[in-house]
Design a protein around this motif. Structure first.
Motif, PDB file in Angstrom:
ATOM      1  N   ALA A 326      20.044   4.366   6.303  1.00 30.50           N
ATOM      2  CA  ALA A 326      18.876   3.940   5.997  1.00 30.50           C
ATOM      3  C   ALA A 326      17.542   4.531   6.403  1.00 30.50           C
ATOM      4  O   ALA A 326      16.605   4.309   5.946  1.00 30.50           O
ATOM      5  CB  ALA A 326      18.691   2.394   6.043  1.00 30.50           C
ATOM      6  N   GLY A 329      13.774   3.185   7.080  1.00 28.76           N
ATOM      7  CA  GLY A 329      13.566   1.744   6.430  1.00 28.76           C
ATOM      8  C   GLY A 329      14.469   0.768   6.828  1.00 28.76           C
ATOM      9  O   GLY A 329      14.018  -0.688   6.460  1.00 28.76           O
ATOM     10  N   LEU A 332      12.372  -2.084   8.513  1.00 23.30           N
ATOM     11  CA  LEU A 332      11.222  -2.623   7.839  1.00 23.30           C
ATOM     12  C   LEU A 332      12.121  -4.150   7.658  1.00 23.30           C
ATOM     13  O   LEU A 332      12.920  -4.180   6.949  1.00 23.30           O
ATOM     14  CB  LEU A 332      10.954  -2.148   6.569  1.00 23.30           C
ATOM     15  N   SER A 333      10.953  -5.208   7.901  1.00 25.23           N
ATOM     16  CA  SER A 333      11.423  -6.576   7.727  1.00 25.23           C
ATOM     17  C   SER A 333      10.954  -6.943   6.188  1.00 25.23           C
ATOM     18  O   SER A 333      10.080  -6.449   5.728  1.00 25.23           O
ATOM     19  CB  SER A 333      11.199  -7.415   8.681  1.00 25.23           C
ATOM     20  N   ASP A 336       7.073  -7.136   5.982  1.00 19.65           N
ATOM     21  CA  ASP A 336       6.536  -6.151   5.692  1.00 19.65           C
ATOM     22  C   ASP A 336       5.934  -5.735   4.398  1.00 19.65           C
ATOM     23  O   ASP A 336       5.065  -5.287   3.954  1.00 19.65           O
ATOM     24  CB  ASP A 336       7.341  -4.727   6.132  1.00 19.65           C
ATOM     25  N   THR A 338       7.390  -3.850   1.997  1.00 24.94           N
ATOM     26  CA  THR A 338       7.549  -2.563   1.511  1.00 24.94           C
ATOM     27  C   THR A 338       9.162  -2.227   1.421  1.00 24.94           C
ATOM     28  O   THR A 338       9.549  -1.287   0.968  1.00 24.94           O
ATOM     29  CB  THR A 338       6.599  -1.634   2.278  1.00 24.94           C
ATOM     30  N   THR A 339      10.064  -3.432   1.925  1.00 19.85           N
ATOM     31  CA  THR A 339      11.502  -2.791   1.946  1.00 19.85           C
ATOM     32  C   THR A 339      12.122  -2.895   0.619  1.00 19.85           C
ATOM     33  O   THR A 339      11.472  -3.697  -0.168  1.00 19.85           O
ATOM     34  CB  THR A 339      12.146  -3.801   3.169  1.00 19.85           C
ATOM     35  N   ASP A 340      13.145  -2.004   0.651  1.00 16.85           N
ATOM     36  CA  ASP A 340      13.828  -2.166  -0.434  1.00 16.85           C
ATOM     37  C   ASP A 340      15.112  -3.069  -0.776  1.00 16.85           C
ATOM     38  O   ASP A 340      15.990  -3.234  -1.564  1.00 16.85           O
ATOM     39  CB  ASP A 340      14.249  -0.897  -1.086  1.00 16.85           C
ATOM     40  N   ASP A 341      15.411  -3.709   0.490  1.00 19.55           N
ATOM     41  CA  ASP A 341      16.539  -4.651   0.578  1.00 19.55           C
ATOM     42  C   ASP A 341      16.292  -5.887   1.304  1.00 19.55           C
ATOM     43  O   ASP A 341      16.982  -6.760   1.854  1.00 19.55           O
ATOM     44  CB  ASP A 341      17.499  -4.007   1.623  1.00 19.55           C
ATOM     45  N   GLY A 343      14.786  -6.864   3.489  1.00 17.86           N
ATOM     46  CA  GLY A 343      14.682  -6.971   4.893  1.00 17.86           C
ATOM     47  C   GLY A 343      16.073  -7.439   5.693  1.00 17.86           C
ATOM     48  O   GLY A 343      15.925  -7.721   6.783  1.00 17.86           O
ATOM     49  N   TRP A 345      18.703  -5.763   6.329  1.00 11.37           N
ATOM     50  CA  TRP A 345      19.323  -4.830   7.371  1.00 11.37           C
ATOM     51  C   TRP A 345      18.563  -5.080   8.660  1.00 11.37           C
ATOM     52  O   TRP A 345      19.040  -5.163   9.663  1.00 11.37           O
ATOM     53  CB  TRP A 345      19.335  -3.391   6.730  1.00 11.37           C
ATOM     54  N   GLU A 346      17.388  -5.055   8.607  1.00 13.12           N
ATOM     55  CA  GLU A 346      16.505  -5.262   9.805  1.00 13.12           C
ATOM     56  C   GLU A 346      16.907  -6.646  10.427  1.00 13.12           C
ATOM     57  O   GLU A 346      17.162  -6.634  11.682  1.00 13.12           O
ATOM     58  CB  GLU A 346      14.805  -5.099   9.314  1.00 13.12           C
TER      59      GLU A 346
END
Length: 377
Positions: A326, A329, A332-333, A336, A338-341, A343, A345-346
């Motif tokens: 990632a 990225g 990114l929570s 934010d 703007t994350t594509d998942d 958040g 993973w964060e």
């Protein structure tokens, strides 16, 4: 039977309304967290939230296998499982095995329907997870008890109806002796709950118990026998099923990301992911061995410790691999925007260290294996 049951649970959890709930949870603003969800109540209506419990207490009269299936499927679907673990796998399990008939009738049906929330109060500021060192006291007061002390690092107490609380009822030179378990109403006068800073989305709490009076009817099991009860019951929790399910969900996300980046044909990444997958499959087999032992009535504390340690330790290398894929990225929570998942993973990175601590630390599990299993100490 078990395959059909799993299919039924999975079908419900794949419905659009449930998927919408999961998406909404991922976007919760800071300070907001999950309590009782509608999906718990929907499972409870069918007897699926606690399928191993007797029918009169809201279950289906099945067993440990079906309980484990629900845990796996909730995690697979991305539904937060803390409430389910606390209410069904912990407090409900204690009451089912050690509660009085009145305690079971009063509490279990509502827990099984997903209508009430229970939590546990074990850890303390000066004792951590060393229950033999706890200082919360319960002293005789006529026909009842007076509880005083502080509990920390507990989840969901700000939403809970009652808690399973460990307190010292007898002073003894043997630290493990003299501990008793109580059912503590969390809205009783004298119970103060405040947040404790932490890294996870779900907050920890400090619970101060200031001279709260309870009756003998609130005692779970026999007075002074709480240590033995805790050891017997927590052993039943350590199948590793929940940790494996979390690790599997993370690895599946990692494999999907690798596929998107065209790395599944890369020998280095293909080998690395295959090794992680093989390790998870071994952990899954070990975890289900514990579930089957529970179902057969012969759980083993050593192999339970092995399963808990092995499955929880697998999460860290998966997080490392997914974070490499990632890149920035991964930081990114959901907040934010703007994350594509969403958040996820964060959030998983923030929760990562906790898996080695929950349900018994990795160090404690290794100690149990070394002493009780291998006789090394």
């Amino acid at each position: 039977m078990t395959t059909a049951f799993r299919d039924d649970v999975r079908t419900l959890l794949e419905e659009d309304s449930v998927r919408s709930t999961v998406a909404d949870i991922a976007a919760y603003p800071p300070g907001t967290e999950v309590a009782l969800l509608d999906v718990y109540r929907r499972l409870g209506e069918r007897g699926w939230l606690a399928p191993g419990w007797p029918v009169e207490y809201g279950g289906l009269g099945l067993g440990a296998v079906e309980n484990a299936i629900v845990t796996e499927e909730l995690t697979r679907a991305g539904i937060p499982d803390d409430v389910h673990v606390l209410c069904v796998d912990l407090v409900g399990m204690f009451l089912l095995h050690a509660g009085t008939a009145e305690q079971k009738a009063r509490h279990l049906p509502a827990l099984a329907r997903g209508e009430r929330l229970a939590t546990v109060l074990f850890s303390e500021p000066e004792a951590g997870s060393d229950l033999a060192a706890l200082r919360t006291t319960a002293r005789r007061d006529g026909t009842g008890w007076r509880l005083r002390g502080s509990k920390i690092y507990n989840l969901k107490s700000q939403y809970g109806d009652f808690a399973l609380c460990a307190a010292r009822t007898t002073d003894s030179p043997v630290a493990m002796h003299g501990i008793t378990l109580f059912l503590l109403p969390l809205r009783a006068p004298g119970v103060h709950i405040e947040p404790v800073p932490g890294m996870a989305n779900d907050r920890f709490n400090l619970v101060v118990i200031d001279d709260v009076r309870l009756d003998d009817a609130d005692v779970v099991g026999e007075p002074d026998n709480g240590w033995q009860l805790l050891n017997d019951m927590l052993q039943l929790e350590r199948t590793g099923i929940d940790f494996h399910a979390k690790a599997r969900r993370l690895l599946d996300q990692t494999i999907d990301r690798a596929a998107e980046q065209g790395l599944l044909d890369d020998p280095e990444w293909a080998g690395r992911l295959a090794e992680l997958d093989a390790t998870l499959r071994a952990g899954h087999a070990l975890a289900w061995e514990q579930v089957n032992a529970l179902a057969g009535g012969h759980p083993d504390p050593v192999t339970s410790a092995m399963a808990k340690w092995y499955t929880s330790e697998q999460i860290r290398p998966i997080l490392n691999a997914g974070t490499e894929l990632a890149g920035l990225g991964a930081a990114l929570s959901a907040w934010d925007g703007t994350t594509d998942d969403d958040g996820t993973w964060e959030a998983a990175l923030r929760m990562g260290p906790s898996h080695r601590l929950a349900s018994g630390t990795s160090e404690v599990m290794l100690f149990l294996i070394a002493t009780n299993g291998l006789g090394l100490l």
